[in-house]
Design a protein around this motif. Structure first.
Motif, short mmCIF file in Angstrom:
data_model
loop_
_atom_site.label_atom_id
_atom_site.label_comp_id
_atom_site.label_asym_id
_atom_site.label_seq_id
_atom_site.Cartn_x
_atom_site.Cartn_y
_atom_site.Cartn_z
N GLY A 153 47.81 30.77 47.19
CA GLY A 153 47.87 31.36 48.52
C GLY A 153 46.53 31.86 49.02
N THR A 154 46.57 33.03 49.65
CA THR A 154 45.35 33.60 50.24
C THR A 154 44.31 33.94 49.18
OG1 THR A 154 46.70 34.53 52.01
CG2 THR A 154 44.47 35.39 51.77
N ASN A 155 44.74 34.40 48.03
CA ASN A 155 43.81 34.77 46.97
C ASN A 155 43.15 33.57 46.32
OD1 ASN A 155 44.41 37.52 47.30
ND2 ASN A 155 46.19 37.35 45.93
N GLY A 156 43.80 32.43 46.32
CA GLY A 156 43.23 31.24 45.70
C GLY A 156 43.29 31.31 44.18
N LEU A 157 42.32 30.69 43.54
CA LEU A 157 42.22 30.65 42.09
C LEU A 157 41.09 31.59 41.66
CD1 LEU A 157 42.52 26.77 41.54
CD2 LEU A 157 44.34 28.47 41.68
N THR A 158 41.41 32.49 40.74
CA THR A 158 40.44 33.51 40.34
C THR A 158 40.47 33.70 38.82
OG1 THR A 158 42.09 35.26 40.64
CG2 THR A 158 40.70 34.73 42.54
N ASN A 159 39.57 34.58 38.37
CA ASN A 159 39.54 35.02 36.96
C ASN A 159 39.33 33.86 35.99
OD1 ASN A 159 40.08 37.68 37.81
ND2 ASN A 159 42.29 37.31 37.76
N PHE A 160 38.31 33.05 36.25
CA PHE A 160 37.95 31.99 35.31
C PHE A 160 37.11 32.58 34.17
CE2 PHE A 160 38.41 29.92 39.47
CZ PHE A 160 39.41 29.01 39.16
N GLN A 161 37.39 32.15 32.96
CA GLN A 161 36.72 32.71 31.80
C GLN A 161 35.87 31.69 31.06
OE1 GLN A 161 39.75 34.52 29.38
NE2 GLN A 161 40.42 35.91 31.00
N MET A 162 36.32 30.44 31.01
CA MET A 162 35.61 29.41 30.25
C MET A 162 35.36 28.19 31.14
SD MET A 162 35.25 30.76 27.21
CE MET A 162 34.75 29.33 26.25
N PHE A 163 34.29 27.47 30.83
CA PHE A 163 33.96 26.23 31.53
C PHE A 163 33.40 25.24 30.53
CE2 PHE A 163 30.85 23.53 33.80
CZ PHE A 163 31.72 22.91 34.68
N TYR A 164 34.27 24.37 30.04
CA TYR A 164 33.87 23.35 29.07
C TYR A 164 33.05 23.94 27.92
CZ TYR A 164 35.66 19.79 32.22
OH TYR A 164 36.48 19.01 33.00
N GLY A 165 33.58 24.97 27.31
CA GLY A 165 32.95 25.58 26.16
C GLY A 165 31.98 26.70 26.48
N LEU A 166 31.68 26.92 27.74
CA LEU A 166 30.76 27.99 28.14
C LEU A 166 31.55 29.23 28.52
CD1 LEU A 166 28.21 26.04 30.38
CD2 LEU A 166 27.96 26.66 27.98
N ASP A 167 31.16 30.37 27.95
CA ASP A 167 31.79 31.64 28.28
C ASP A 167 31.16 32.18 29.56
OD1 ASP A 167 32.94 34.12 28.45
OD2 ASP A 167 32.59 34.67 26.36
N LEU A 168 31.94 32.24 30.62
CA LEU A 168 31.40 32.63 31.93
C LEU A 168 31.08 34.12 32.02
CD1 LEU A 168 33.69 30.49 34.26
CD2 LEU A 168 31.44 29.94 33.34
N TYR A 169 31.39 34.89 30.97
CA TYR A 169 31.05 36.31 30.95
C TYR A 169 29.84 36.60 30.07
CZ TYR A 169 35.41 37.29 33.39
OH TYR A 169 36.41 37.34 34.35
N GLN A 170 29.23 35.53 29.52
CA GLN A 170 28.03 35.69 28.71
C GLN A 170 26.81 35.25 29.53
OE1 GLN A 170 27.73 37.09 25.74
NE2 GLN A 170 29.94 37.46 25.59
N PRO A 171 25.80 36.12 29.66
CA PRO A 171 24.63 35.75 30.48
C PRO A 171 23.94 34.48 30.01
CG PRO A 171 24.61 38.11 29.99
CD PRO A 171 25.71 37.51 29.16
N GLY A 172 23.89 34.25 28.70
CA GLY A 172 23.24 33.04 28.21
C GLY A 172 23.98 31.78 28.63
N ASP A 173 25.30 31.78 28.50
CA ASP A 173 26.08 30.62 28.93
C ASP A 173 26.04 30.46 30.44
OD1 ASP A 173 26.66 30.23 26.31
OD2 ASP A 173 28.76 30.87 26.43
N LYS A 174 26.03 31.55 31.15
CA LYS A 174 25.94 31.47 32.62
C LYS A 174 24.59 30.88 33.04
CE LYS A 174 28.56 32.26 36.17
NZ LYS A 174 28.76 33.60 36.70
#
Length: 430
Positions: A183-204
């Motif tokens: 809906g209006t909020n869409g898709l949120t709160n992604f944590q991983m991207f093909y093995g990369l931790d999106l909450y780690q500065p190095g992986d980001k």
């Protein structure tokens, strides 16, 4: 006759001997900007600012496609948010399924009361399928729309309004399907991207480097297309569609190909935007978002791919800065910049830079010593390596005009491309 032949040969040798330095300027600038983005930016920017730059670069990928479709093809695309959203939702669906695990449901479906995974979502659990759909979905929609619209010879403002209506309908569809799209909020709160931790500065940071690399590849692809025979044909269609059709080409096919390429680039940008920003909502895909992308290309220069990229970065950076200081006034400033550029600099900042280079080059040619040009007989060399021609000594050499071919003013003088030039000669002979 001999003098004319010598003059022609002199102009040819001058055109091939002088421009190599200018031809190297483009690749050198490309490499310099690439090193700046790959090495300097990660070293000096904080993680927050680096994420913002990665977000801007995603928009720059869309701008490259707009520059190809609008700048070279004359298609005013006001609905690039649709293709951006198709690629983004394809990637977001896969990431949400990976986080939910086998047999699980994405978080928003649980909140919406959905009890089983919809059939539309199931194929996106496969990473290869999701990556393919990032490109296939936008390109398929663009091809179907292009063949339907361009074969009916819909162009100009009518095509712009149609693409804008498509973006509005797409957003309404997303908002109305709460259990399917968030809906209006869409898709949120992604944590991983093909093995990369999106909450780690190095992986980001690694993800940021991937975005930079993809932007470079998309830029080179658009650059190659624009300078190929297809690019010349696309410019010819933009400036004289009926003339190109008379020569035996099908303008609808040419425009559809360019439109599909720009849609594919927008889909790739949307797929990278999802992990880079961490969310994707209808607000990122609607009419306003599409207009902001178009404004960035217009300010940077729609006839230049580099100008389109620079304009997208500049407008989004200015949006961040002014939104932090005065969020209510940004929309007015953005509109004012667009109006000013369209009235006083229709070719954007890149056009102003091209005019400045042309003026400097012309001034340098006029500084040739008058004595050397006055005492040299026609058909012989002068100190600057060119060949003296009959006429004023300070007349600019047409072979050295630095104005880009895809500028409409230059097209009027030189012709929009091989087909259009051929047509013009045919008219003169007739």
């Amino acid at each position: 006759m001999t003098g004319a032949l010598a003059t022609t040969n002199g102009r040819t040798s001058r055109a091939t001997a002088g421009p190599p330095r200018r031809r190297l300027a483009g690749p050198a600038l490309f490499v310099g900007v690439g090193l700046l983005l790959l090495l300097v930016a990660p070293a000096v920017l904080s993680p927050f600012r680096l994420d913002l730059l990665g977000k801007y670069l995603c928009y720059a990928i869309v701008a490259v496609g707009i520059g190809l479709a609008w700048g070279r093809g004359g298609m005013l695309t006001l609905g690039q948010g649709v293709f951006f959203g198709l690629g983004g939702y394809a990637m977001g669906m896969h990431l949400k399924l990976r986080e939910a695990g086998p047999g699980g449901l994405p978080d928003f479906m649980v909140w919406s009361g959905v009890e089983s995974l919809p059939a539309l979502w199931r194929p996106f659990a496969n990473p290869v399928f999701a990556l393919a759909m990032v490109v296939v979905l936008p390109v398929t929609v663009a091809v179907l729309l292009g063949l339907l619209v361009f074969r009916q010879r819909v162009r100009g403002a009518y095509f712009a309004v149609l693409s804008q209506a498509l973006a509005a309908a797409f957003v309404i569809l997303l908002v109305g399907q709460q259990g399917l799209t968030g809906g209006t909020n869409g898709l949120t709160n992604f944590q991983m991207f093909y093995g990369l931790d999106l909450y780690q500065p190095g992986d980001k940071r690694i993800l940021y480097l991937v975005v930079v690399a993809v932007l470079g590849v998309m830029f080179l692809l658009a650059w190659q297309l624009s300078r190929s025979r297809f690019g010349q044909l696309l410019v010819a269609v933009r400036d004289g569609e009926d003339r190109v059709r008379f020569l035996g080409y099908e303008p609808a096919v040419v425009k559809t190909i360019a439109f599909a390429v720009s849609a594919g680039m927008a889909g790739i940008a949307g797929a990278l935007f999802v992990p880079m920003v961490g969310l994707l909502s209808p607000a990122n895909l609607g009419i306003v978002a599409s207009l902001e992308l178009l404004i960035g290309v217009a300010i940077g220069g729609r006839f230049s791919l580099a100008g389109a990229v620079g304009g997208a970065l500049l407008v989004n950076y200015a949006k961040t800065i002014f939104s932090e200081e005065s969020a209510d006034n940004w929309i007015y400033l953005q509109g004012a910049m667009f109006v000013v550029v369209m009235i006083w600099a229709p070719r954007g900042l890149a056009g102003l830079a091209a005019d400045a280079r042309a003026a400097v080059a012309h001034r340098r040619r006029r500084t040739v010593p008058a004595a050397a040009t006055a005492t040299t007989p026609p058909g012989t060399s002068v100190p600057d390596g060119s060949v003296d021609r009959v006429g004023p000594a300070d007349a600019p050499d047409p072979a050295d005009v630095t104005e880009p071919l895809d500028d409409p003013a230059a097209v009027e003088r030189t012709g929009p491309g091989v087909p259009a030039v051929a047509a013009k000669r045919g008219e003169e002979s007739a």
